[in-house]
Design a protein around this motif. Structure first.
Motif, PDB file in Angstrom:
ATOM      1  N   THR A  30       0.834  -1.200   0.000  1.00 33.06           N
ATOM      2  CA  THR A  30       0.000   0.000   0.000  1.00 33.06           C
ATOM      3  C   THR A  30       0.870   1.250   0.000  1.00 33.06           C
ATOM      4  O   THR A  30       1.983   1.248   0.499  1.00 33.06           O
ATOM      5  CB  THR A  30      -0.930   0.034   1.239  1.00 33.06           C
ATOM      6  N   GLY A  31       0.308   2.296  -0.589  1.00 30.47           N
ATOM      7  CA  GLY A  31       1.000   3.574  -0.617  1.00 30.47           C
ATOM      8  C   GLY A  31       0.130   4.608  -1.295  1.00 30.47           C
ATOM      9  O   GLY A  31      -0.840   4.276  -1.981  1.00 30.47           O
ATOM     10  N   SER A  32       0.468   5.854  -1.119  1.00 33.31           N
ATOM     11  CA  SER A  32      -0.278   6.932  -1.760  1.00 33.31           C
ATOM     12  C   SER A  32       0.057   6.956  -3.248  1.00 33.31           C
ATOM     13  O   SER A  32       1.051   6.374  -3.697  1.00 33.31           O
ATOM     14  CB  SER A  32       0.095   8.276  -1.129  1.00 33.31           C
ATOM     15  N   ALA A  33      -0.760   7.668  -4.021  1.00 30.78           N
ATOM     16  CA  ALA A  33      -0.484   7.834  -5.443  1.00 30.78           C
ATOM     17  C   ALA A  33       0.879   8.490  -5.636  1.00 30.78           C
ATOM     18  O   ALA A  33       1.646   8.115  -6.532  1.00 30.78           O
ATOM     19  CB  ALA A  33      -1.589   8.663  -6.100  1.00 30.78           C
ATOM     20  N   THR A  58      -5.126   0.823  -4.374  1.00 22.61           N
ATOM     21  CA  THR A  58      -5.744   1.858  -5.198  1.00 22.61           C
ATOM     22  C   THR A  58      -4.801   3.015  -5.485  1.00 22.61           C
ATOM     23  O   THR A  58      -4.881   3.643  -6.540  1.00 22.61           O
ATOM     24  CB  THR A  58      -7.029   2.386  -4.501  1.00 22.61           C
ATOM     25  N   GLY A  59      -3.874   3.314  -4.582  1.00 19.80           N
ATOM     26  CA  GLY A  59      -2.901   4.377  -4.811  1.00 19.80           C
ATOM     27  C   GLY A  59      -2.100   4.155  -6.082  1.00 19.80           C
ATOM     28  O   GLY A  59      -1.748   5.104  -6.791  1.00 19.80           O
ATOM     29  N   ALA A  60      -1.812   2.883  -6.409  1.00 24.22           N
ATOM     30  CA  ALA A  60      -1.067   2.571  -7.632  1.00 24.22           C
ATOM     31  C   ALA A  60      -1.902   2.904  -8.863  1.00 24.22           C
ATOM     32  O   ALA A  60      -1.382   3.420  -9.858  1.00 24.22           O
ATOM     33  CB  ALA A  60      -0.667   1.098  -7.639  1.00 24.22           C
ATOM     34  N   ALA A  61      -3.204   2.623  -8.809  1.00 21.30           N
ATOM     35  CA  ALA A  61      -4.087   2.945  -9.935  1.00 21.30           C
ATOM     36  C   ALA A  61      -4.189   4.452 -10.122  1.00 21.30           C
ATOM     37  O   ALA A  61      -4.176   4.954 -11.256  1.00 21.30           O
ATOM     38  CB  ALA A  61      -5.472   2.334  -9.710  1.00 21.30           C
ATOM     39  N   PHE A  71      -7.367   1.237 -14.912  1.00 20.53           N
ATOM     40  CA  PHE A  71      -7.039   1.994 -13.702  1.00 20.53           C
ATOM     41  C   PHE A  71      -8.292   2.626 -13.096  1.00 20.53           C
ATOM     42  O   PHE A  71      -8.456   2.650 -11.881  1.00 20.53           O
ATOM     43  CB  PHE A  71      -5.981   3.056 -14.015  1.00 20.53           C
ATOM     44  N   ILE A  72      -9.179   3.127 -13.958  1.00 20.39           N
ATOM     45  CA  ILE A  72     -10.447   3.702 -13.476  1.00 20.39           C
ATOM     46  C   ILE A  72     -11.268   2.626 -12.779  1.00 20.39           C
ATOM     47  O   ILE A  72     -11.837   2.849 -11.707  1.00 20.39           O
ATOM     48  CB  ILE A  72     -11.232   4.342 -14.643  1.00 20.39           C
ATOM     49  N   LYS A  73     -11.311   1.419 -13.363  1.00 20.97           N
ATOM     50  CA  LYS A  73     -12.051   0.306 -12.757  1.00 20.97           C
ATOM     51  C   LYS A  73     -11.467  -0.044 -11.390  1.00 20.97           C
ATOM     52  O   LYS A  73     -12.200  -0.276 -10.434  1.00 20.97           O
ATOM     53  CB  LYS A  73     -12.021  -0.916 -13.678  1.00 20.97           C
ATOM     54  N   GLU A  74     -10.135  -0.073 -11.304  1.00 20.56           N
ATOM     55  CA  GLU A  74      -9.473  -0.386 -10.035  1.00 20.56           C
ATOM     56  C   GLU A  74      -9.802   0.648  -8.965  1.00 20.56           C
ATOM     57  O   GLU A  74     -10.079   0.305  -7.811  1.00 20.56           O
ATOM     58  CB  GLU A  74      -7.959  -0.468 -10.243  1.00 20.56           C
ATOM     59  N   VAL A  75      -9.806   1.928  -9.332  1.00 19.48           N
ATOM     60  CA  VAL A  75     -10.139   2.991  -8.381  1.00 19.48           C
ATOM     61  C   VAL A  75     -11.592   2.843  -7.939  1.00 19.48           C
ATOM     62  O   VAL A  75     -11.913   2.927  -6.750  1.00 19.48           O
ATOM     63  CB  VAL A  75      -9.884   4.387  -8.985  1.00 19.48           C
ATOM     64  N   ALA A  76     -12.496   2.574  -8.906  1.00 18.24           N
ATOM     65  CA  ALA A  76     -13.911   2.404  -8.579  1.00 18.24           C
ATOM     66  C   ALA A  76     -14.114   1.212  -7.649  1.00 18.24           C
ATOM     67  O   ALA A  76     -14.864   1.286  -6.683  1.00 18.24           O
ATOM     68  CB  ALA A  76     -14.736   2.240  -9.853  1.00 18.24           C
ATOM     69  N   ASP A  77     -13.448   0.099  -7.942  1.00 20.83           N
ATOM     70  CA  ASP A  77     -13.556  -1.099  -7.095  1.00 20.83           C
ATOM     71  C   ASP A  77     -12.984  -0.857  -5.704  1.00 20.83           C
ATOM     72  O   ASP A  77     -13.511  -1.325  -4.706  1.00 20.83           O
ATOM     73  CB  ASP A  77     -12.830  -2.300  -7.720  1.00 20.83           C
ATOM     74  N   THR A  98     -12.898   1.963  -4.062  1.00 16.99           N
ATOM     75  CA  THR A  98     -13.632   2.956  -3.281  1.00 16.99           C
ATOM     76  C   THR A  98     -15.098   2.601  -3.119  1.00 16.99           C
ATOM     77  O   THR A  98     -15.874   3.425  -2.653  1.00 16.99           O
ATOM     78  CB  THR A  98     -13.523   4.350  -3.940  1.00 16.99           C
ATOM     79  N   ASP A  99     -15.499   1.382  -3.469  1.00 15.66           N
ATOM     80  CA  ASP A  99     -16.908   0.973  -3.361  1.00 15.66           C
ATOM     81  C   ASP A  99     -17.475   1.137  -1.968  1.00 15.66           C
ATOM     82  O   ASP A  99     -18.576   1.633  -1.778  1.00 15.66           O
ATOM     83  CB  ASP A  99     -17.095  -0.483  -3.807  1.00 15.66           C
TER      84      ASP A  99
END
Length: 193
Positions: A118-121, A160-163, A182-188, A190-191
């Motif tokens: 894990t990590g920030s963008a 999600t930070g990687a996406a 990447f958009i799908k990963e962020v959406a998944d 943050t569900d």
């Protein structure tokens, strides 16, 4: 994380940041079950080990490029595997107090474990733009970085930070790469939030 500098008390000069201060803030999180081995009847003639199944949650920060390279196979693009999960889990268990049975006969598997970095963008972006040995222009490095981020996300190793980092790189450098995964990963990711 911003680079930290310290002022020298006598000269007023700034000290260079150490590698641990300059490496992006990435954290390894591992959760799973393991068989802990405990010696019993030590005073008797028989040597006996008792096996106890335990649930563990381990978290540690990656402090250097060497630690990152020992976690992720730097040649994973050629080999097709991003991480040797079984090896990582076994190494992690070796660092804990006590003795644990190997998690898998295959270095790629550890079926009872979840392993995530894990990590920030910002941290993910710094990793691939500044800290990873990628050659070429900024645009070339960004393109290679987004490819590697996509591979890490596909193995469920990155968060999600990687996406978000990949989306930022794609947008900033106008890369010819679809942002949809990447958009799908962020959406998944943050569900539930």
């Amino acid at each position: 994380m911003a680079s930290k500098t310290t002022n020298s008390s006598q000269t007023g000069e700034q000290a260079e940041p150490s590698e641990s201060q300059s490496f992006p803030e990435l954290t390894v999180q591992a959760e799973g079950t393991a068989d802990r081995l405990r010696r019993v009847n030590e005073t008797g003639k028989a040597d006996c080990l008792e096996t106890i199944e335990v649930e563990l949650a381990v978290e540690y920060d990656i402090d250097s490029s060497d630690e990152w390279r020992s976690l992720i196979d730097p040649e994973y693009i050629k080999h097709g595997r991003t991480v040797e999960k079984g090896t990582v889990i076994d190494d992690l268990l070796d660092g804990l107090e006590g003795h644990y049975r190997r998690q898998s006969s295959s270095s790629y598997e550890a079926p009872d474990w979840n392993l995530t970095v894990t990590g920030s963008a910002t941290a993910w972006r710094r990793l691939f733009m500044e800290c990873t040995q990628l050659r070429g222009s900024d645009s070339d490095r960004a393109d290679k970085g987004t490819l590697r981020l996509k591979q890490l996300l596909a193995t469920d190793l990155a968060d999600t930070g990687a996406a978000l980092a990949a989306l930022e790189l794609t947008d900033q450098y106008d890369l010819d790469r679809s942002p949809d995964p990447f958009i799908k990963e962020v959406a998944d990711g943050t569900d539930g939030e």
